[in-house]
Each structure stands twice: as structure tokens, then as C-alpha cells.
Scaffold this active site. Structure first.
Site, PDB file in Angstrom:
ATOM      1  CG  HIS A 181      -1.704   1.250   1.394  1.00  0.00           C
ATOM      2  ND1 HIS A 181      -2.641   1.685   0.476  1.00  0.00           N
ATOM      3  CD2 HIS A 181      -1.677   2.201   2.373  1.00  0.00           C
ATOM      4  CE1 HIS A 181      -3.171   2.826   0.880  1.00  0.00           C
ATOM      5  NE2 HIS A 181      -2.590   3.162   2.032  1.00  0.00           N
ATOM      6  NE  ARG A 224       7.171   9.959  -1.839  1.00  0.00           N
ATOM      7  CZ  ARG A 224       6.111   9.678  -1.091  1.00  0.00           C
ATOM      8  NH1 ARG A 224       5.211  10.612  -0.825  1.00  0.00           N
ATOM      9  NH2 ARG A 224       5.935   8.457  -0.607  1.00  0.00           N
ATOM     10  NE  ARG A 240      -8.007   7.133  -0.521  1.00  0.00           N
ATOM     11  CZ  ARG A 240      -7.282   6.517   0.394  1.00  0.00           C
ATOM     12  NH1 ARG A 240      -6.465   7.222   1.166  1.00  0.00           N
ATOM     13  NH2 ARG A 240      -7.380   5.218   0.568  1.00  0.00           N
ATOM     14  CE1 TYR A 276       0.766  14.159   1.939  1.00  0.00           C
ATOM     15  CE2 TYR A 276      -0.752  15.237   0.421  1.00  0.00           C
ATOM     16  CZ  TYR A 276       0.475  14.633   0.673  1.00  0.00           C
ATOM     17  OH  TYR A 276       1.393  14.491  -0.334  1.00  0.00           O
ATOM     18  CB  THR A 332     -13.203   4.937  11.700  1.00  0.00           C
ATOM     19  OG1 THR A 332     -12.387   6.018  11.238  1.00  0.00           O
ATOM     20  CG2 THR A 332     -12.409   3.650  11.655  1.00  0.00           C
ATOM     21  CB  THR A 352      -4.817   0.571   3.270  1.00  0.00           C
ATOM     22  OG1 THR A 352      -5.630   1.716   3.521  1.00  0.00           O
ATOM     23  CG2 THR A 352      -5.385  -0.197   2.094  1.00  0.00           C
ATOM     24  CD  GLU A 391      -3.075   0.345  -2.514  1.00  0.00           C
ATOM     25  OE1 GLU A 391      -2.123  -0.406  -2.786  1.00  0.00           O
ATOM     26  OE2 GLU A 391      -3.696   0.296  -1.427  1.00  0.00           O
TER      27      GLU A 391
END
Length: 439
Positions: free
Chosen positions: A137, A146, A241, A248, A261, A354, A368
Site C-alpha cells: 500500500h 513521487r 481522497r 495532509y 471509521t 490499509t 489503488e
């Protein structure tokens, strides 16, 4: 253990044979919530057995731990008490024991059909920590951001990366999930906008509940870490996301994670998982000394995520992975968490992050699976998904495959509802309920 049999009829594919006996908190049709264990399609009411004197353990110090509305008092009692209580329950449920088997009136008091009860959160969760422990992950996400050459941050193979989550928005399986809103920075604009997330995701995770804690300033040595771990649950750490991408840096996720959650209601003990223990794979580079334990281990737990859209008749499996895909062990996570003197307390929840594997099918989130939306997921009914849409139901399940039996976790499930208006107090359920059978 496979030879152990219960007088309760349990299907071969049931998650809850006598070899399992997970603990949870349930509310019967009449009366207050209290502690039970799952056996087949039933819940065994431990408060009644406690009242009849079957759990006179010195570790309980005279307290009625099973008549409470959470597992916290039981968690605080420690592993010797957990083992003794489990042995008592297994004995009472054994096909060789007459106590319950031959007493119809007592059976009517202590057994409830799972479909007739409302499951609660298993513990009062004071604190919640989410790790980032799956290599595949972390590598996939890093590659998107990156490139493959710099996929992992320099610290990733040196320490179990984690962040502190929000305990108040942890809900039990069956609770609807409202699509969250927040600031989003579209790539073609110079300033952020406020709106509903368009990139709602699931995260297939597992988590463990802390039993006895540690005093502030006194770390837990890695060879003592497992003594503080009661058992495991399934988790879906819902994620927004697009909100996350903007917020973030530099401190990590905030609004993108703390809106909800979901966890499963049944807690599977380490004793039930013991037959499925596997050696922890070699770690390179070798961890620092406080993270090294002789014969460190993981578990062989098969995990799946199922997606059902509002137009589908049946759910479709979109992820198949395994707990063994985690790089960092449970002992390493706990030892690292406390190495600075951080004090854990009974009921604290530590999550894996994850869980993804090396194949496309084993990726544990939409981020993903669709490679950030570039490769939509094709469903059997012809629909496609880049991200979760309103009306979608996401269910995570998992089990260990034994010799003629399964030790399972039930499921954690939630349906996505449209975004509620700002300050709409009715947009979230503070007291979640489920009425369908768990397995």
C-alpha cells in the site's frame, strides 16, 4: 482444537465455531446491553452465566464484568483472566458438558439469535491510532505521488509510521456513512473550493483492542507487547481522497478521515488466532533493537472487500488480500507506540492501515484499485467506479481457515448516503444499529 465440538449446531462455513468464541456487546429485545460471545447463529449471554457464578475469577476482583455495556472492565483484567473465562465458556458449550445442553430453561435465558439482537461498539474507545504498515500500500501510494524511485519515505522501513485518529466517530457495522464535505483544491484552480468529496474511498484494515495499559513514562518492551493485546476486529477507515490531497501536508489527514471509521462488533481473541500464527518475514534493514523480538509473528487471515451498488442484486468481491501482507508486526506497532512513554489504556484501538498485497486484486482501497481514478473498476452489471458513489454498500469480511472449521470476524459494512447539509444534526446516527445476521 478441531476435535472440539459444541452441542450448538454450527455450519462448516460459519465464522463462529467453538474454536473461536469472539466477544462483543449486544442489546437484546428487552433489557440493557451486556457482554456475549458468538457461537454459530447465536449469542451466548455471559451476564447470566456470571450471575450464576460461573466466572468467580480472582482477576475480576469481585466485579461483574459481563453485565456491563462495554468490554473495558474485562479488557483491564488481563490475559490470565481472558484465558480462564474462555476455557469456562468452551467447557459450557462443549457437546460433552450437560450444564447448558440438558437444561432447556437455562438455554432459553442465555441464548439469543443474532438476528434478534442489536450489536453495539465492543468497547469505550478512548484513543485510536492508525498505522501505515502495509509495504505494498505504501509503495503504491508513494509511486502515484513521487514515482517508483521515491515511493517510500526514508523513515518507512525504520519505524511503524502512524497518526492519531478520532475515536468519537468510530461506529459499529451497519451504520450509514454520510458523504463528507470540506476544502478541495482542483488541479486547474489557484484557490480551494468547498464542497462534497468526489473521491470517497474505503480502506480495508484490521485493528486490535488494548487490554491492560501502561503507566505514563513507562514504555512497553517488545517482548511484553502481546500481553497488552486482547484481540482483533475488522475496520473500514473511510477516506475522502480529494480533501486529503489538499489538507495532509504537513501534518497528515484530518477531515479526510475523521468523519467516520467503521468496525466489526465481534472481537476475536489471540487465543483463537494462535493456530494461524506465522513467522514475520525478514525485515531489511534490520529494525533498531527496541523493535526486534525473537520469533516475532503475524497471522494468516484471509480478507475480502465486497461492493454492492444500488442497482446490483448481490455484492461483488473487489479485494482479496491477507493480514500477512503487513510489514510491521503487532508487537512492533505497540512497542513503538509506547517507546516515548505514551500510556495506553484498556479499550484503546490500534489499526493496521490499509492492507494491500502484491497483485492488483489484493489492493485494499479504490485509490489503488483504480490507480487514483485513472483505471475505473468494472463491475459485473456493467457499471464502473472510480470512487464510491451514493447508495454503494461496502462490506469487509475475513477469516482463518482451520481443519474443518473457520475462525472468522463476521463483517463490517456501511452504505454511503448523500452529503447532509452543514450543521444538520440528523445527518449522522450517534446510536448505530444492525438487525441483520452477522454471518
Amino acid at each position: 482444537m478441531p476435535a472440539l465440538e459444541s452441542f450448538i449446531d454450527v455450519r462448516r462455513d460459519s465464522h463462529f465455531p467453538i474454536q473461536n468464541l469472539p466477544f462483543g456487546v449486544f442489546k437484546p429485545k428487552q433489557g440493557a446491553p451486556h457482554v456475549g460471545v458468538a457461537i454459530g447463529e447465536y449469542v451466548l449471554d455471559l451476564s447470566v452465566l456470571e450471575e450464576l457464578g460461573h466466572f468467580g475469577l480472582p482477576e475480576f476482583q469481585g466485579r461483574q464484568v459481563f453485565s456491563q455495556d462495554s468490554l473495558n472492565a474485562f479488557l483491564a483484567a488481563g490475559r490470565p483472566a481472558w484465558r480462564k473465562a474462555r476455557e469456562v465458556i468452551q467447557h459450557l458449550l462443549s457437546s460433552e458438558t450437560a450444564t447448558l445442553r440438558d437444561d432447556a430453561k437455562l438455554r432459553a435465558r442465555v441464548f439469543h439469535a443474532q438476528k434478534d439482537v442489536v450489536m453495539q461498539l465492543p468497547a469505550r474507545i478512548g484513543d485510536y491510532t492508525d498505522f501505515y504498515s502495509s509495504y505494498h500500500h505504501a509503495h503504491n501510494v508513494g509511486t502515484m505521488l513521487r514515482g517508483p524511485e521515491n515511493a517510500l519515505m526514508p523513515n518507512w522501513k525504520w519505524l511503524p509510521v502512524a497518526y492519531h485518529g478520532r475515536a468519537s466517530s468510530i461506529v459499529v457495522s451497519g451504520t450509514d456513512v454520510r458523504r463528507p464535505s470540506g476544502q478541495i483544491k482542483p488541479p486547474d484552480t489557484s484557490a480551494p473550493v468547498f464542497g462534497r468529496t468526489k473521491s470517497l474511498d474505503y480502506e480495508l484494515e484490521m485493528a486490535f483492542l488494548i487490554g491492560p495499559g501502561n503507566s505514563l513514562g513507562k514504555p512497553v518492551a517488545i517482548d511484553r507487547a502481546i500481553a497488552h493485546v486482547f484481540g482483533f476486529i475488522l475496520m473500514n477507515d473511510w477516506s475522502a481522497r480529494d480533501i486529503q490531497a489538499w489538507e495532509y501536508q504537513p501534518l497528515g489527514p484530518f477531515l479526510a478521515k475523521n468523519f467516520c471509521t467503521s468496525i466489526s462488533p465481534w472481537v476475536v481473541t489471540l487465543e483463537a488466532l494462535e493456530p494461524f500464527r506465522k513467522p514475520l518475514p525478514l525485515q531489511e534493514p534490520e529494525p533498531l533493537s527496541y523493535l526486534r523480538m525473537k520469533d516475532d509473528f503475524t497471522f494468516d487471515i484471509h480478507l475480502e472487500a465486497h461492493l454492492k451498488t444500488s442497482s446490483m442484486d448481490a455484492p461483488h468481491i473487489i479485494t482479496e488480500t491477507n493480514f500477512q501482507n503487513l510489514y510491521w508486526s503487532v508487537a512492533q506497532q505497540l512497542a513503538h507506540h509506547t517507546i516515548n512513554g505514551c500510556n495506553l489504556q484498556p479499550g484503546d484501538l490500534l489499526a493496521s492501515g490499509t492492507i494491500s498485497g502484491p497483485t492488483e486484486k489484493s489492493r485494499g482501497c479504490m485509490l489503488e484499485l483504480t490507480w487514483r481514478g485513472a483505471n475505473p473498476l468494472r463491475l459485473p452489471n456493467g457499471e464502473a467506479r472510480k470512487w464510491l458513489e451514493d447508495g454503494d454498500t461496502l462490506t469487509i469480511t475475513g477469516w482463518c481457515e482451520g481443519n474443518g472449521y473457520r475462525v472468522g470476524f463476521g463483517k463490517v459494512s456501511g452504505q454511503v448516503l448523500p452529503s447532509g447539509a452543514v450543521n444538520d444534526r440528523k445527518s449522522f446516527k450517534p446510536q448505530p444499529k444492525i438487525t441483520e445476521p452477522l454471518v
